[in-house]
Scaffold this motif. Structure first.
Motif, mmCIF file in Angstrom:
data_model
loop_
_atom_site.group_PDB
_atom_site.id
_atom_site.type_symbol
_atom_site.label_atom_id
_atom_site.label_comp_id
_atom_site.label_asym_id
_atom_site.label_seq_id
_atom_site.Cartn_x
_atom_site.Cartn_y
_atom_site.Cartn_z
ATOM 1 N N LEU A 165 -84.244 23.594 -52.562
ATOM 2 C CA LEU A 165 -83.491 23.508 -53.813
ATOM 3 C C LEU A 165 -83.565 22.077 -54.347
ATOM 4 C CD1 LEU A 165 -81.987 26.100 -54.532
ATOM 5 C CD2 LEU A 165 -79.842 24.957 -54.002
ATOM 6 N N GLY A 166 -83.732 21.965 -55.673
ATOM 7 C CA GLY A 166 -83.764 20.623 -56.287
ATOM 8 C C GLY A 166 -83.044 20.662 -57.629
ATOM 9 N N GLU A 173 -79.622 22.694 -59.640
ATOM 10 C CA GLU A 173 -79.070 23.613 -58.644
ATOM 11 C C GLU A 173 -78.616 22.848 -57.391
ATOM 12 O OE1 GLU A 173 -78.355 25.884 -60.687
ATOM 13 O OE2 GLU A 173 -78.772 27.481 -59.264
ATOM 14 N N LEU A 174 -79.389 21.835 -57.036
ATOM 15 C CA LEU A 174 -79.016 20.997 -55.899
ATOM 16 C C LEU A 174 -77.728 20.222 -56.209
ATOM 17 C CD1 LEU A 174 -79.639 19.694 -53.123
ATOM 18 C CD2 LEU A 174 -81.078 18.037 -54.321
ATOM 19 N N ARG A 210 -74.418 20.319 -53.985
ATOM 20 C CA ARG A 210 -73.912 19.126 -53.281
ATOM 21 C C ARG A 210 -72.673 18.534 -53.919
ATOM 22 N NH1 ARG A 210 -76.758 14.383 -53.565
ATOM 23 N NH2 ARG A 210 -75.799 13.567 -51.689
ATOM 24 N N CYS A 254 -79.470 18.604 -46.526
ATOM 25 C CA CYS A 254 -79.080 18.460 -47.921
ATOM 26 C C CYS A 254 -78.983 16.969 -48.260
ATOM 27 C CB CYS A 254 -77.727 19.160 -48.079
ATOM 28 S SG CYS A 254 -77.191 19.334 -49.739
ATOM 29 N N ALA A 293 -83.393 16.822 -51.970
ATOM 30 C CA ALA A 293 -83.681 18.244 -51.750
ATOM 31 C C ALA A 293 -82.676 18.875 -50.803
ATOM 32 C CB ALA A 293 -85.090 18.393 -51.159
ATOM 33 N N GLY A 294 -82.503 20.164 -51.002
ATOM 34 C CA GLY A 294 -81.672 20.945 -50.088
ATOM 35 C C GLY A 294 -82.581 21.965 -49.418
#
Ligand code: SAH
Length: 246
Positions: free
Chosen positions: A18-19, A22-23, A27, A55, A59-60
């Motif tokens: 995920l970036g 959405e990340l 977070r 995370c 990036a996640g």
């Protein structure tokens, strides 16, 4: 369970990356951490349950535990063409139409459209509508994010070769045609385009022009509805009659 959108290309080997926004949402807003469970959906109609592995601000990484096709999308393809209105009305239409399962939204300008926006403002709004559609898709459990097309003029809207079986133009001045009558003729329908006018309504010339291009004028009862009410009522009725709200 928090839901996030990920493109298919960011899913590989049982993991999703995920970036971007959405990340950030994961977070910063929801403050999720490694070990937390999440639901993801991709642009191919799949949903995935997973656990955050790592995370960072870059990036996640999410390990996917289970993937399935939830089938929450209506088989009826609804395209909603909505004349641009004052203020934030379009925001409301985008959000609610997404919840109601519309696949495509087409903002357009017509003779009585009040705001005449310049290119930059239109672009900004378009970006905002995209975010609203994404957020409503996440919240409502959809696996498709509606496409929001570029702003059209009325002429291009009615002249385009839309891949829709039926094109309806909602006009309070229509004396007889109703959705129910159309349904008697079309018991089955896979795709439909609905056009809703601005606060000032359509001009008689516009109604003419649309009907020459194969649109059917339809009334929604004797009361005059606000444009956003008309849009959401029309989508609901159509989803009920031919889609998946029955
Ligand atoms: N200004 C117009 C009404 C416009 S309402 C007037 O006062 O006469 C905004 C839009 O909602 C219309 O262009 C139409 O697309 C839709 N709409 C509202 N009420 C409707 C009705 N009873 N039947 C069909 N369409 C309707």
């Amino acid at each position: 369970m928090p839901r996030f959108f990920v493109t298919k290309e960011n899913i590989q080997g049982g993991k999703a990356i995920l970036g971007g926004a959405e990340l950030e949402h994961m977070r910063k807003v929801l403050r999720l951490r490694p070990g937390d469970q999440v639901t993801l959906f991709d642009d191919g109609g799949w949903e995935h349950e997973g656990v955050i592995q790592s995370c960072t601000s870059q990036a996640g990484e999410i390990e996917l535990l289970r993937s399935y096709q939830p089938g929450r999308e209506s088989a009826l393809e609804i395209t909603l063409a909505q004349a641009l209105g004052k203020g934030e009305k379009m925001d409301l239409v985008v959000e609610k139409a997404t919840e109601l399962g519309v696949q495509t939204i087409v903002p357009f300008l017509s003779s009585y459209t009040v705001p005449r926006l310049d290119g930059r403002r239109v672009e900004r709004r378009h970006g905002r509508w995209g975010k609203i559609a994404l957020s409503a898709a996440k919240q409502s459990g959809r696996t498709r994010i509606p496409r929001i097309l570029e702003l059209d003029t009325f002429e291009t809207l009615v002249g385009k070769p839309w891949p829709c079986e039926l094109k309806l133009l909602f006009w309070e001045g229509e004396p007889v045609q109703t959705i129910q009558r159309v349904q008697e003729e079309w018991p089955r329908l896979r795709s439909v385009l609905l056009a809703i006018g601005p606060e000032g309504g359509f001009t008689a010339e516009e109604v003419e022009q649309a009907s020459r291009q194969g649109f059917r004028a339809i009334h929604l009862g004797k009361r005059i509805l606000r444009a956003e009410t008309a849009a959401l009522a029309a989508v609901s009725i159509i989803q009920f009659l031919w889609g998946d709200m029955g």
